[in-house]
Enzyme design. Structure first.
Site, PDB file in Angstrom:
ATOM      1  N   LYS A   1       1.008  -1.108  -0.248  1.00 61.23           N
ATOM      2  CA  LYS A   1      -0.044  -0.251  -0.008  1.00 61.23           C
ATOM      3  C   LYS A   1       0.930   1.426  -0.076  1.00 61.23           C
ATOM      4  O   LYS A   1       2.099   1.239   0.169  1.00 61.23           O
ATOM      5  CB  LYS A   1      -0.784  -0.191   0.979  1.00 61.23           C
ATOM      6  CG  LYS A   1      -1.509  -1.192   1.486  1.00 61.23           C
ATOM      7  CD  LYS A   1      -2.836  -1.345   0.565  1.00 61.23           C
ATOM      8  CE  LYS A   1      -3.540  -2.815   0.617  1.00 61.23           C
ATOM      9  NZ  LYS A   1      -4.895  -2.933   0.313  1.00 61.23           N
TER      10      LYS A   1
HETATM   11  C1  LIG Z   1      -5.508  -4.034   1.053  1.00 59.45           C
HETATM   12  C2  LIG Z   1      -6.909  -4.172   0.900  1.00 59.45           C
HETATM   13  C3  LIG Z   1      -7.744  -4.403   2.013  1.00 59.45           C
HETATM   14  C4  LIG Z   1      -7.232  -4.965   3.491  1.00 59.45           C
HETATM   15  O1  LIG Z   1      -5.969  -5.643   3.349  1.00 59.45           O
HETATM   16  P1  LIG Z   1      -5.098  -6.251   4.429  1.00 59.45           P
HETATM   17  O2  LIG Z   1      -4.420  -7.235   3.842  1.00 59.45           O
HETATM   18  O3  LIG Z   1      -6.149  -7.081   5.432  1.00 59.45           O
HETATM   19  O4  LIG Z   1      -4.635  -5.345   5.139  1.00 59.45           O
HETATM   20  C5  LIG Z   1      -9.326  -4.234   1.959  1.00 59.45           C
HETATM   21  N1  LIG Z   1      -9.724  -3.761   0.795  1.00 59.45           N
HETATM   22  C6  LIG Z   1      -9.038  -3.470  -0.327  1.00 59.45           C
HETATM   23  C7  LIG Z   1      -9.876  -3.024  -1.525  1.00 59.45           C
HETATM   24  C8  LIG Z   1      -7.761  -3.722  -0.131  1.00 59.45           C
HETATM   25  O5  LIG Z   1      -6.963  -3.272  -1.281  1.00 59.45           O
END
Ligand SMILES: *Cc1c(COP(=O)(O)O)cnc(C)c1O
Length: 380
Positions: free
Chosen positions: A183
């Site tokens: 991210k």
């Molecule tokens: C990354 C993401 C999440 C959460 O991901 P985690 O791996 O649990 O931190 C939730 N929704 C979307 C659209 C994502 O891209």
């Protein structure tokens, strides 16, 4: 040359911040999580931020915090990472999918009203690849119909819609962010929910900490809680990353601009389309760089060819309704959400991270061009 899909951007500042925690006696529930939460809340202009151990946990607590449960329906998108729909299932409620806008790739507000039933409790919109959903239209529908709006902004930290941050309480009752290493900023694993609701924030704080009440009694559990706590090392890492957010977003924008310029000849020749950014998006925080290949091309063959040349790519996203678990338990099949499926067959996420250099982007483009040519020739 091997180019990965993503790569975290960790500097000396982050290493020092984590080391400072390790030299203190407070490895969990200390000051760093409070500082991290305050910084996130300030960024989006929310009264509360509640940091947890993943974006998925944040989504789960958002759904529970709104009181959504068995028998309830939540309208959401099939074009997303699976967590945005799984969080509804965790609460024994039902995700009701609605197809997407073919340009923004986010939930199509024009299709939402037809999906509302007396059981509908909320709309859960996803800011896909960093591009905010149609937050004003969705908020208006939610208000008019007496529904909650949940914004999954896990891919959109730093984006702005009509001058207001993604995740702002101006748009949604509760929004979530995620800090996995791919991210915009990372805590290793981690996530956060933001809200203006004192009550929702209090419930979320309790649920992340085994259902303990605010009284602080360590062995009193008022509700069925979880251990979704974020540790101090992760919070310190997140805080240090957040202090560099502007620099990080600028670097990502520069990479996106460079891709746009370098890929222009391939666009002109009809091989692919670049990511679309709606004019309502006053600031785009790039999560990934996803192009759409011409329907004449076999996307999966292009991916294999790129991989052979050391360029990692990913088919973001496989539609949620076509995931094996969803097919098996809910009977979804191909054709149920045609726009999502058409888009999902053609998308290709290219290597994308802060440190990606112009020469590497030129290399990706060169390899891509070769692969497009060879894959196309093999077609009848
Ligand atoms: C990354 C993401 C999440 C959460 O991901 P985690 O791996 O649990 O931190 C939730 N929704 C979307 C659209 C994502 O891209």
């Amino acid at each position: 040359m091997h180019l990965p899909l993503s790569r975290p951007d960790i500097t000396e500042r982050e290493r020092r911040a984590v080391m400072e925690v390790l030299e203190s006696p407070y490895l969990s529930m200390g000051r760093k999580i409070e500082e991290f939460e305050a910084a996130i809340a300030r960024l989006v202009g929310a009264r509360h931020a509640v940091a947890v151990n993943s974006g998925t946990s944040a989504l789960h607590l958002a759904v529970l915090g709104l009181g959504i449960g068995e028998g309830d329906e939540v309208i959401t998108t099939p074009f997303s990472f699976v967590a945005s729909s799984n969080c509804v299932l965790y609460a024994r409620a039902k995700p009701v999918f609605v197809d997407i806008d073919p340009k923004t790739l986010c939930l199509d507000p024009n299709r939402v009203e037809a999906a509302i039933t007396p059981r509908t409790k909320a709309i859960l919109a996803v800011d896909v690849f960093g591009h905010p959903a149609a937050l004003d239209d969705l908020r208006d529908i939610a208000r008019r119909k007496g529904l909650f709006l949940i914004e999954d902004a896990c891919e959109a930290l730093g984006s702005e819609y009509k001058g207001i941050p993604a995740g702002s309480p101006v748009w949604a009752d509760v929004a979530t962010f995620a800090f996995y290493p791919n991210k915009q900023i990372t805590t290793g694993e981690g996530g956060c929910l933001v809200t203006d609701s004192d009550e929702l924030a209090a419930v979320a704080r309790s649920l992340r900490n085994q259902g303990r009440g605010q009284s602080g009694a360590w062995l009193v559990h008022e509700r069925l809680g979880y251990n979704y706590r974020l540790d101090e090392m992760s919070a310190a890492l997140g805080l240090a990353q957040l202090q560099r957010l502007e620099e990080i977003l600028a670097a990502r924008s520069a990479v996106a601009d460079c891709y746009e310029a370098t890929l222009a000849p391939l666009v002109r020749d009809g091989w692919l389309e670049l990511p679309y950014v709606n004019e309502s998006v006053t600031s785009m925080s790039w999560f990934v760089y996803v192009v759409r290949l011409s329907p004449r091309l076999d996307r999966d063959k292009v991916m294999v060819c790129l991989k052979e040349q050391g360029v990692d790519t990913r088919p973001y996203f496989t539609p949620i309704h076509l995931q094996p678990y969803y097919r098996k338990h809910f009977g979804y099949k191909e054709g149920d959400f045609p726009i999502t499926e058409y888009v999902a067959r053609r998308t290709l996420a290219l290597p994308f991270y802060n440190q990606l250099r112009e020469i590497e982007i030129q290399h990706v483009t060169l390899v891509l061009k070769k692969c497009l040519g060879s894959v196309c020739m093999r077609q009848p």
